[in-house]
Design a protein around this motif. Structure first.
Motif, PDB file in Angstrom:
ATOM      1  N   LYS A   8       0.919  -1.111  -0.012  1.00  0.00           N
ATOM      2  CA  LYS A   8       0.032  -0.065  -0.084  1.00  0.00           C
ATOM      3  C   LYS A   8       0.998   1.452  -0.113  1.00  0.00           C
ATOM      4  CE  LYS A   8      -4.112   1.776   2.422  1.00  0.00           C
ATOM      5  NZ  LYS A   8      -3.518   3.182   2.395  1.00  0.00           N
ATOM      6  N   PRO A  11      -1.986   6.394   1.913  1.00  0.00           N
ATOM      7  CA  PRO A  11      -3.225   6.208   2.488  1.00  0.00           C
ATOM      8  C   PRO A  11      -4.448   6.481   1.541  1.00  0.00           C
ATOM      9  CG  PRO A  11      -1.586   7.528   3.991  1.00  0.00           C
ATOM     10  CD  PRO A  11      -0.957   7.487   2.634  1.00  0.00           C
ATOM     11  N   CYS A  12      -4.473   7.387   0.624  1.00  0.00           N
ATOM     12  CA  CYS A  12      -5.622   8.005   0.040  1.00  0.00           C
ATOM     13  C   CYS A  12      -5.057   7.517  -1.633  1.00  0.00           C
ATOM     14  CB  CYS A  12      -6.041   8.893   0.405  1.00  0.00           C
ATOM     15  SG  CYS A  12      -6.569   8.987   2.076  1.00  0.00           S
ATOM     16  N   LEU A  15      -3.346   2.083  -5.435  1.00  0.00           N
ATOM     17  CA  LEU A  15      -2.698   0.656  -4.813  1.00  0.00           C
ATOM     18  C   LEU A  15      -2.283  -0.037  -6.025  1.00  0.00           C
ATOM     19  CD1 LEU A  15      -5.196  -0.036  -2.165  1.00  0.00           C
ATOM     20  CD2 LEU A  15      -3.024   1.363  -1.829  1.00  0.00           C
ATOM     21  N   LYS A  32      -7.838   2.914  -5.576  1.00  0.00           N
ATOM     22  CA  LYS A  32      -8.851   3.191  -4.442  1.00  0.00           C
ATOM     23  C   LYS A  32      -9.129   4.664  -4.517  1.00  0.00           C
ATOM     24  CE  LYS A  32      -7.152   2.669  -0.424  1.00  0.00           C
ATOM     25  NZ  LYS A  32      -7.125   4.135   0.309  1.00  0.00           N
ATOM     26  N   TRP A  52      -3.895   6.389   8.454  1.00  0.00           N
ATOM     27  CA  TRP A  52      -3.316   5.370   7.503  1.00  0.00           C
ATOM     28  C   TRP A  52      -4.375   4.298   7.716  1.00  0.00           C
ATOM     29  CZ3 TRP A  52      -0.807   0.748   8.196  1.00  0.00           C
ATOM     30  CH2 TRP A  52      -0.391   0.081   7.207  1.00  0.00           C
ATOM     31  N   ASP A  55      -8.249   4.482   7.080  1.00  0.00           N
ATOM     32  CA  ASP A  55      -8.022   4.513   5.545  1.00  0.00           C
ATOM     33  C   ASP A  55      -8.060   2.935   4.875  1.00  0.00           C
ATOM     34  OD1 ASP A  55      -8.418   6.021   2.955  1.00  0.00           O
ATOM     35  OD2 ASP A  55      -6.307   4.729   2.850  1.00  0.00           O
ATOM     36  N   SER A  56      -7.261   2.381   5.353  1.00  0.00           N
ATOM     37  CA  SER A  56      -7.066   1.037   5.058  1.00  0.00           C
ATOM     38  C   SER A  56      -8.048   0.085   5.326  1.00  0.00           C
ATOM     39  CB  SER A  56      -5.627   0.452   5.316  1.00  0.00           C
ATOM     40  OG  SER A  56      -4.550   0.980   5.168  1.00  0.00           O
ATOM     41  N   TYR A  59     -11.397   0.541   3.668  1.00  0.00           N
ATOM     42  CA  TYR A  59     -11.485   0.241   2.033  1.00  0.00           C
ATOM     43  C   TYR A  59     -11.524  -1.440   1.954  1.00  0.00           C
ATOM     44  CZ  TYR A  59     -10.473  -0.296  -2.839  1.00  0.00           C
ATOM     45  OH  TYR A  59     -10.583  -0.543  -4.278  1.00  0.00           O
ATOM     46  N   TYR A  60     -10.750  -2.051   2.937  1.00  0.00           N
ATOM     47  CA  TYR A  60     -10.579  -3.406   2.475  1.00  0.00           C
ATOM     48  C   TYR A  60     -11.443  -4.233   3.646  1.00  0.00           C
ATOM     49  CZ  TYR A  60      -6.607  -2.701  -0.063  1.00  0.00           C
ATOM     50  OH  TYR A  60      -5.742  -2.387  -1.241  1.00  0.00           O
ATOM     51  N   ILE A 367      -1.255  -5.744   4.834  1.00  0.00           N
ATOM     52  CA  ILE A 367      -1.223  -4.322   4.308  1.00  0.00           C
ATOM     53  C   ILE A 367      -0.175  -3.616   4.841  1.00  0.00           C
ATOM     54  CG2 ILE A 367      -2.654  -2.223   3.839  1.00  0.00           C
ATOM     55  CD1 ILE A 367      -5.271  -3.921   4.228  1.00  0.00           C
ATOM     56  N   ASP A 369       3.097  -0.267   4.148  1.00  0.00           N
ATOM     57  CA  ASP A 369       3.401   0.959   3.533  1.00  0.00           C
ATOM     58  C   ASP A 369       4.579   0.533   2.758  1.00  0.00           C
ATOM     59  OD1 ASP A 369       4.077   3.361   2.677  1.00  0.00           O
ATOM     60  OD2 ASP A 369       4.534   4.485   4.587  1.00  0.00           O
TER      61      ASP A 369
END
Length: 471
Positions: A8, A11-12, A15, A32, A52, A55-56, A59-60, A367, A369
């Motif tokens: 990842k 954060p936004c 991906l 994303k 972060w 946000d992750s 989404y997931y 996930i 960074d």
């Protein structure tokens, strides 16, 4: 769970999911969109990490709709992560590479699993019974075997009141002592004190294979202790020998299997029952972003690293094409082992004997960074998917119940893996032949009035690594 490693970047933003590992998402790049966070953009380091994480997860995470609308981003990262989890979530975890919300199983550190049992003569006292020992592990080299017993750890007798503390010692990774005993004619005899240090040697999960024969019918037996892809050669060899022997029945013993590789689970399933490369192996249902993904046997096999059995024709050549499969389970049967039970059901009758499985009906990926330089060291492993078979059957978060419940501790001391005196194996043979087909000598067993109190293998199953999809 199923583990994938997802890189990842921010954060936004965009991906990039590596095609070699992201079979669940079936794309080389998943985009994303920016997510509106319920708090102002933080400027402090803790706040940025938690943003972060949020946000992750938004989404997931499978249960992203149940996440709190206004989380407290001032919490420590691990606590913040926990605050986002749904109440039914038992398995999502987070780690910063130094500390982790996960605990290492006893088996992974010392090479043995155990259960606590009570005796009516002293119901407050507990006796540890060794369920399984990895060959050449620390425990094995000290003389522990399946059925070995111990009554004290670090010179402290085990009781109901202190068993939680004793369990912590057995999960600690530190050196400890145990006082071993044997039971003879209802009497307890001291056998000596052992000292165990954490130094586990990886186990070949093909622990035992056998053939049972009676009246012209051959039954294969496989004690398989993990879906570890690096030993797929051993698995294929074992199944080939069973097929060459003309087996028309098979007992698959998964009683302590904590899961592992999805591709290995697909390989074993294809060698047990009659399926095609295009047959559905499993269905993965995610949130609105992940959607529903259906995977064939061939699709799963393409994710394998080990070339053994990666080609479907290699599996078909070894397939028993069974109309029914006997599968032995306990509360320590988890994840990919449960997925095997479920994935076989659309293609053959499954006669499950033993205890209800743990109930890990979900998949996950890691996930992290991957910016250069890396800005966030935390790694998330949230639940991403729920698992279903080709018939759409799933939702086994409370475990898969057996066809017939059998307590493996009903015969005490415990019998070696695959022994006809083992109550689970015995019931399978009774169902197949109408009798116990194989008579074994030099195997002593007595029926003792013990009652199971706690199974550490089942506790370890809660901590077991998720199903892995290789990079």
């Amino acid at each position: 769970m199923v583990i994938l490693v997802v890189m990842k970047n921010t954060p936004c933003t965009l991906l990039h999911l590596l095609t070699a590992i992201a079979f669940l998402w079936q794309c080389t790049a998943c985009h994303k969109k920016d997510v509106d966070t319920p708090f102002p953009a933080p400027t402090d380091s803790l706040g940025k990490i938690n943003a972060w994480v949020y946000d992750s997860m938004r989404y997931y995470y499978y249960w992203n709709q149940s996440m709190p609308a206004h989380p407290d981003i001032s919490l420590p990262v691990a606590d913040f992560f926990k605050s986002l989890l749904a109440k039914e979530d038992r398995f999502s975890s987070v780690s910063n590479g130094i500390t982790s919300t996960a605990v290492k199983p006893t088996f992974a550190q010392y090479g043995f699993q155990y259960a606590w049992v009570q005796h009516p003569a002293n119901p407050n006292a507990l006796t540890g019974v060794v369920l399984h020992v990895a060959a050449m592990s620390t425990a094995w080299n000290k003389g522990l075997r399946r059925g070995s017993c111990f009554v004290a750890v670090n010179n402290t007798a085990v009781t109901i009141s202190n068993v939680a503390t004793i369990d912590e010692v057995l999960h600690s990774g530190h050196t400890f002592t145990m006082d071993t005993v044997v039971f003879s004619n209802s009497q307890v005899q001291n056998r000596g004190t052992l000292q165990l240090a954490a130094a586990y040697i990886a186990e070949n999960p093909v622990v035992a294979t056998r053939l049972f024969q009676y009246n012209g019918v051959t039954t294969g037996y496989l004690f398989y202790n993990a879906f570890d892809e690096q030993y797929d050669v051993s698995l294929l060899t074992a199944m080939e020998k069973i097929k060459q022997a003309g087996a028309s029945e098979c007992i698959v013993d998964l009683r302590y299997n904590p899961g592992g590789s999805t591709s290995t689970a697909a390989k074993l399933a294809a060698m047990l029952v009659n399926v095609q490369a295009t047959s559905t192996f499993a269905v993965f249902q995610g949130n609105g972003n992940g959607g529903k993904r259906t995977y064939t046997f061939d699709g799963i096999l393409r994710t394998a690293i080990n070339p053994s059995g990666k080609t479907f024709s290699d599996l078909a050549a070894r397939s028993l094409s069974l109309k029914r499969v006997f599968i032995l389970t306990t509360r320590s049967t988890v994840s990919a082992a449960e997925l095997l039970v479920q994935s076989v059901k659309p293609y053959a009758q499954v006669i499950q004997l033993g205890d209800t499985t743990l109930g890990k009906d979900e998949a996950s990926f890691q996930i992290s960074d991957m910016r250069t330089p890396r800005q966030i060291n935390w790694v998330l492993q949230p639940t991403i998917y729920k698992l279903f078979n080709a018939n759409g059957t799933g939702n086994y978060n409370k475990g898969i119940a057996p066809f017939l419940y059998i307590n493996e501790l009903s015969v005490f001391p415990l019998q070696p893996e695959g022994s006809v005196a083992d109550p689970l194996v015995q019931q399978a043979l009774q169902t197949i032949y109408g009798r116990v087909a194989v008579t074994e000598t030099n195997l002593r067993h007595t029926y003792a009035p013990v009652q199971a109190y706690k199974n550490s293998a089942a506790a370890d199953a809660m901590l077991a690594p998720a199903v892995t999809i290789p990079r």
